[in-house]
Scaffold this motif. Structure first.
Motif, short mmCIF file in Angstrom:
data_model
loop_
_atom_site.label_atom_id
_atom_site.label_comp_id
_atom_site.label_asym_id
_atom_site.label_seq_id
_atom_site.Cartn_x
_atom_site.Cartn_y
_atom_site.Cartn_z
N MET A 266 0.85 -1.18 0.00
CA MET A 266 0.00 0.00 0.00
C MET A 266 0.89 1.23 0.00
SD MET A 266 -2.97 1.28 2.64
CE MET A 266 -1.98 2.01 3.92
N THR A 267 0.57 2.21 -0.84
CA THR A 267 1.27 3.49 -0.88
C THR A 267 0.27 4.58 -0.54
OG1 THR A 267 2.72 2.67 -2.63
CG2 THR A 267 2.63 5.05 -2.32
N VAL A 268 0.62 5.45 0.41
CA VAL A 268 -0.20 6.60 0.77
C VAL A 268 0.47 7.84 0.20
CG1 VAL A 268 -1.08 8.03 2.66
CG2 VAL A 268 -1.10 5.54 2.86
N ASN A 269 -0.29 8.65 -0.54
CA ASN A 269 0.24 9.86 -1.17
C ASN A 269 -0.35 11.09 -0.50
OD1 ASN A 269 1.59 8.42 -3.41
ND2 ASN A 269 -0.50 7.86 -3.91
N THR A 270 0.52 12.08 -0.24
CA THR A 270 0.06 13.33 0.36
C THR A 270 0.50 14.50 -0.51
OG1 THR A 270 2.08 13.57 1.68
CG2 THR A 270 0.22 12.45 2.72
#
Length: 166
Positions: free
Chosen positions: A143-147
């Protein structure tokens, strides 16, 4: 040195010099937190039914200038589905190959109102009769979280991401 509005004040040995110089602040997005699964308790996925997939994500800069823009889960078996409820009636996300992407638009139930945190209730259903190789294991998913940091000048937003595996 002290910065006030657009002037810079330099203190040199007790004396003070004030000069008007452009001040440039390089605003960057801080790396967010991401977690897929629980490292202390393996996630057990049962074939042919909806399974809770523990997720977590949060911005690390809490001044309100950063938001989660999306998160993606990679290496998902083709034919899988994601939902925001355990009954599977509210399908969420968009798929491109083996990557699913979730945004505040296509999966609003997964994001906190201020888009600074993910709400940790995502449900996953693998494809019918998966896995087919009799190993009873799924390949690892990530899982990759982008901000994005919105405190910078328009058009110069900065982004960051963090990745976790299950």
């Amino acid at each position: 040195m002290c910065i006030r509005d657009s002037s810079v004040t330099l203190f040199l040995g007790g004396s003070e010099t004030v000069t008007n110089q452009p001040v440039v602040l390089n605003v960057v997005a801080d790396v967010p937190e991401a977690s897929l699964g629980d490292p202390l308790n393996p996630t057990i996925i049962t074939e042919d039914q909806w399974n809770t997939l523990p997720i977590a994500g949060a911005v690390t800069d809490t001044d309100g200038s950063e938001n989660i823009t999306s998160f993606s889960i990679h290496n998902v078996p083709v034919g899988s589905s994601f939902a925001s409820n355990g009954a599977g009636t509210t399908l969420v996300g968009s798929q491109s190959g083996t990557t699913w992407t979730f945004t505040p638009t296509n999966a609003p139930a997964l994001f906190a109102a201020d888009t600074q945190d993910l709400i940790s209730s995502l449900f996953f259903k693998p494809p019918l009769n998966y896995p087919t190789d009799n190993t009873n294991t799924l390949d690892p998913m990530t899982m990759t979280v982008n901000t994005i940091d919105t405190a910078s000048e328009p058009g110069t937003d900065t982004t960051a991401s963090d990745t976790s595996s299950i």
